[in-house]
Scaffold this motif. Sequence first.
Motif, PDB file in Angstrom:
ATOM      1  N   PRO B 267       0.891  -1.409  -0.158  1.00 51.36           N
ATOM      2  CA  PRO B 267      -0.262   0.247  -0.194  1.00 51.36           C
ATOM      3  C   PRO B 267       1.184   1.679  -0.228  1.00 51.36           C
ATOM      4  CG  PRO B 267       0.099  -0.954   2.110  1.00 51.36           C
ATOM      5  CD  PRO B 267       0.848  -2.013   0.900  1.00 51.36           C
ATOM      6  N   MET B 269       0.361   3.830   1.426  1.00 57.59           N
ATOM      7  CA  MET B 269       0.138   4.691   2.703  1.00 57.59           C
ATOM      8  C   MET B 269      -0.583   6.762   2.512  1.00 57.59           C
ATOM      9  SD  MET B 269      -0.837   2.536   4.484  1.00 57.59           S
ATOM     10  CE  MET B 269       0.761   0.810   5.173  1.00 57.59           C
ATOM     11  N   TRP B 272      -5.421   9.756   2.526  1.00 52.46           N
ATOM     12  CA  TRP B 272      -7.144   9.222   3.112  1.00 52.46           C
ATOM     13  C   TRP B 272      -6.721   7.889   3.389  1.00 52.46           C
ATOM     14  CZ3 TRP B 272      -9.719  13.194   2.705  1.00 52.46           C
ATOM     15  CH2 TRP B 272      -9.499  14.226   2.192  1.00 52.46           C
ATOM     16  N   THR B 274      -4.232   6.646   5.911  1.00 50.87           N
ATOM     17  CA  THR B 274      -3.714   6.527   7.340  1.00 50.87           C
ATOM     18  C   THR B 274      -4.097   7.418   7.844  1.00 50.87           C
ATOM     19  OG1 THR B 274      -2.362   8.232   6.240  1.00 50.87           O
ATOM     20  CG2 THR B 274      -1.610   5.244   6.043  1.00 50.87           C
ATOM     21  N   THR B 278      -9.582   5.457   9.021  1.00 49.89           N
ATOM     22  CA  THR B 278      -9.299   4.391   9.611  1.00 49.89           C
ATOM     23  C   THR B 278     -10.118   4.384  11.047  1.00 49.89           C
ATOM     24  OG1 THR B 278      -7.245   5.795  10.116  1.00 49.89           O
ATOM     25  CG2 THR B 278      -6.998   4.226   8.642  1.00 49.89           C
ATOM     26  N   ASP B 279     -10.193   3.676  11.849  1.00 50.73           N
ATOM     27  CA  ASP B 279     -11.389   3.677  12.805  1.00 50.73           C
ATOM     28  C   ASP B 279     -10.530   3.690  13.609  1.00 50.73           C
ATOM     29  OD1 ASP B 279     -13.603   2.956  10.819  1.00 50.73           O
ATOM     30  OD2 ASP B 279     -12.303   1.883  10.446  1.00 50.73           O
ATOM     31  N   ALA B 286      -5.967   1.661  16.032  1.00 44.55           N
ATOM     32  CA  ALA B 286      -7.236   1.998  14.377  1.00 44.55           C
ATOM     33  C   ALA B 286      -7.215   0.716  13.872  1.00 44.55           C
ATOM     34  CB  ALA B 286      -6.777   3.161  14.725  1.00 44.55           C
ATOM     35  N   TYR B 287      -8.455   0.283  12.806  1.00 40.84           N
ATOM     36  CA  TYR B 287      -8.574  -0.285  12.344  1.00 40.84           C
ATOM     37  C   TYR B 287      -7.802   0.590  10.903  1.00 40.84           C
ATOM     38  CZ  TYR B 287     -12.092  -3.307  14.540  1.00 40.84           C
ATOM     39  OH  TYR B 287     -12.329  -3.228  16.095  1.00 40.84           O
ATOM     40  N   GLN B 288      -7.073  -0.806   9.985  1.00 40.25           N
ATOM     41  CA  GLN B 288      -6.838   0.602   8.931  1.00 40.25           C
ATOM     42  C   GLN B 288      -7.257  -0.699   7.437  1.00 40.25           C
ATOM     43  OE1 GLN B 288      -2.107   0.737   7.946  1.00 40.25           O
ATOM     44  NE2 GLN B 288      -2.771   2.825   6.926  1.00 40.25           N
ATOM     45  N   PHE B 289      -7.278  -0.311   6.049  1.00 37.02           N
ATOM     46  CA  PHE B 289      -8.466  -1.308   5.291  1.00 37.02           C
ATOM     47  C   PHE B 289      -9.107  -1.518   5.976  1.00 37.02           C
ATOM     48  CE2 PHE B 289      -3.454   0.252   4.239  1.00 37.02           C
ATOM     49  CZ  PHE B 289      -4.091   0.681   2.955  1.00 37.02           C
ATOM     50  N   SER B 290     -10.347  -0.438   6.116  1.00 37.87           N
ATOM     51  CA  SER B 290     -11.711  -1.328   6.755  1.00 37.87           C
ATOM     52  C   SER B 290     -12.725  -0.913   5.669  1.00 37.87           C
ATOM     53  CB  SER B 290     -12.147  -0.784   7.955  1.00 37.87           C
ATOM     54  OG  SER B 290     -11.469   0.642   8.427  1.00 37.87           O
ATOM     55  N   LEU B 291     -12.239  -1.599   4.625  1.00 37.09           N
ATOM     56  CA  LEU B 291     -13.410  -0.796   3.507  1.00 37.09           C
ATOM     57  C   LEU B 291     -14.512  -1.523   2.867  1.00 37.09           C
ATOM     58  CD1 LEU B 291      -9.671  -1.726   1.421  1.00 37.09           C
ATOM     59  CD2 LEU B 291     -10.336   0.507   1.852  1.00 37.09           C
ATOM     60  N   VAL B 292     -14.917  -2.698   3.382  1.00 36.50           N
ATOM     61  CA  VAL B 292     -15.824  -3.594   3.055  1.00 36.50           C
ATOM     62  C   VAL B 292     -17.277  -2.482   4.337  1.00 36.50           C
ATOM     63  CG1 VAL B 292     -17.512  -4.841   3.213  1.00 36.50           C
ATOM     64  CG2 VAL B 292     -15.327  -5.578   2.512  1.00 36.50           C
TER      65      VAL B 292
END
Lengths: 191, 418
Positions: B267, B269, B272, B274, B278-279, B286-292
């Motif tokens: 990725p 990085m 948008w 990072t 991100t959650d 933090a969750y990253q690449f939480s795309l769904v």
Amino acid sequence: MAWCETSMPKRWLLGVVLLLMASCVVPGRSNHEQAGALGLGRPATADDIRAWNIDANPSGEGLPVGQGTAAGGAAVYASKCARCHGPTGVEGPMDRLVGGRDTLASTSPVKTVGSYWPYATTLYDYIYRAMPFDAPQSLTVDEVYAVTAWLLHENGITEADTVIDARTLPQIPMPNRHGFVPDPRPDVPGP
Amino acid sequence: MDTDRAEESGRHDGSTSAPLVDRRRFLAGSAALIAQGSATLVFGAAPADVTEGDPMRTPGSPARRYGDRSPFEAPVRLSGGSHSLTPLEHLHGIVTPSSLHFERHHNGVPAIDPLRHRLLIHGLVDRPLIFTIHELQRFPSVSRHAFIECAGNSRSGWQGAQDLTLQELHGLTSTSEWTGVKLSTLLEATGVRPEAAWMLAEGSDAAGLTRSVPLTGDVLSEAVVCYGQNGEALRPEQGYPLRLLLPGLEGNINVKWLRRLKLGTAPFMTRWETSKYTDLMPDGSAYQFSLVMEAKSVITNPCGRQQIHPGFHEIRGLAWSGRGRVRKVEVSLDAGGTWQEAQLQEPVISKCHTRFRFPWRWNGQEVILQSRCVDDTGYRQPSREALVKVRGVHSNYHYNGIQSWKIDRDGLVRNVDA
């Protein structure tokens, strides 16, 4: 082959003809071959790619030649950034950039470059392509490095005289570098 | 203001305005009859009253080159400058009219001449290529319906229920039929190398928005480089002349005004993926690449700040899942105490808004309505309580808790936590 046995002048003439063919006819055929079975699209030249290939990633790939320090960046920040992000990067009104360390697990987390951003290269990439908001891509490479250096220094990550360039930027240890986890969802039990 | 809003939100307000007009006219006519004591005046005046606005008595307007909706139809997006919200409570079926598709942009909507626009594909490919829009349109094409939902949709849910409309709460999701060329077709044309695992997608807007797309099986089989939306070219605010469609994934990664795809091993990085999208969890990670975008449903009728009256109502709503098809939607009429299955409108399309319905008669008593859905992976839409228990209240994105609408005895519908 016959043309190998011809005399020098004739071979020279043939060379010119082949060269002309290469410049006039072959590109069309080459397009077809290079664009795959459907022959759509044209090959991108190194110049084409260079003109658009503006991203920089955590490995440092894409960072251009140039450099800056926090001292130089202060002036750039004051004139190009402070209007939206506040005189010291704290006041806003737009995204707060400075401070917030050790607040992420608190009841009032403050996400800034210093407290949240995992990679310093993202600063270069984003500022170069998208800032200032009203004039994106108007900063020079050195100005971007300098304002990046200023932001890192204001966040207590680098020294005032640290030179930020393509070599040093990927090595900056960001405080929240290991704060991210891959998406673990589904993580919440349904009813 | 509240009254205005309730009236504006109003096709479901048990409107009596049309019958009222008729009654007023009738009364006026009766008064005239009594006052004048003359049948001729009534008969003389009546045709004028009857023909006024009678579409059968006046030739209609001629054909038009590009149509508009009826001037009697008023639903609009609520615009906040860098975003606008779809009026879900005023839509029928599952398709969002292109003019009402939500917007989110990060430095305005660019004005792009399609003849000058190009798509460059490079990086880990054997043959870096540049395509014109015309060339992309010559490739074998695909069309599909898909929702796009902003990761920040419904975000106020993290802080707890606010007394807002459905549009204000959940209006950052829309469905269109999208048309374009499959990403895999283009990657094949450029000879993508086996070590390529990520793809940078870059827009040609003033944000130069970039996202790293993981080249998963789903992405490779479903991603579309789109030029069409609902039968015509993409709207400018939806990426004209070219956008990436990644069905089921958060809106931001469906990069608009697409100009470049760069294949890489890792990725990139970008800001948008990072600093944003991100959650943040309660422990500071933090969750990253939480795309769904996980499964969600909302009742669109009745809904926030509407005024309803006792009697029959068809409870209507939308459900969707970024993981696949909606398998089941249930409705509760007692704040989640008991649940009954709603009817799903066919066709139920994967990663697309799905319409559900449930017939109901309101007896005028206080009631809390909810909906919840299950998708075909078995994922069940959680309660807000369950979401907050795991993720806290600062994760900001990807909120999909069960929505509760409370109807008071006066018929006013309010968003509540229940």
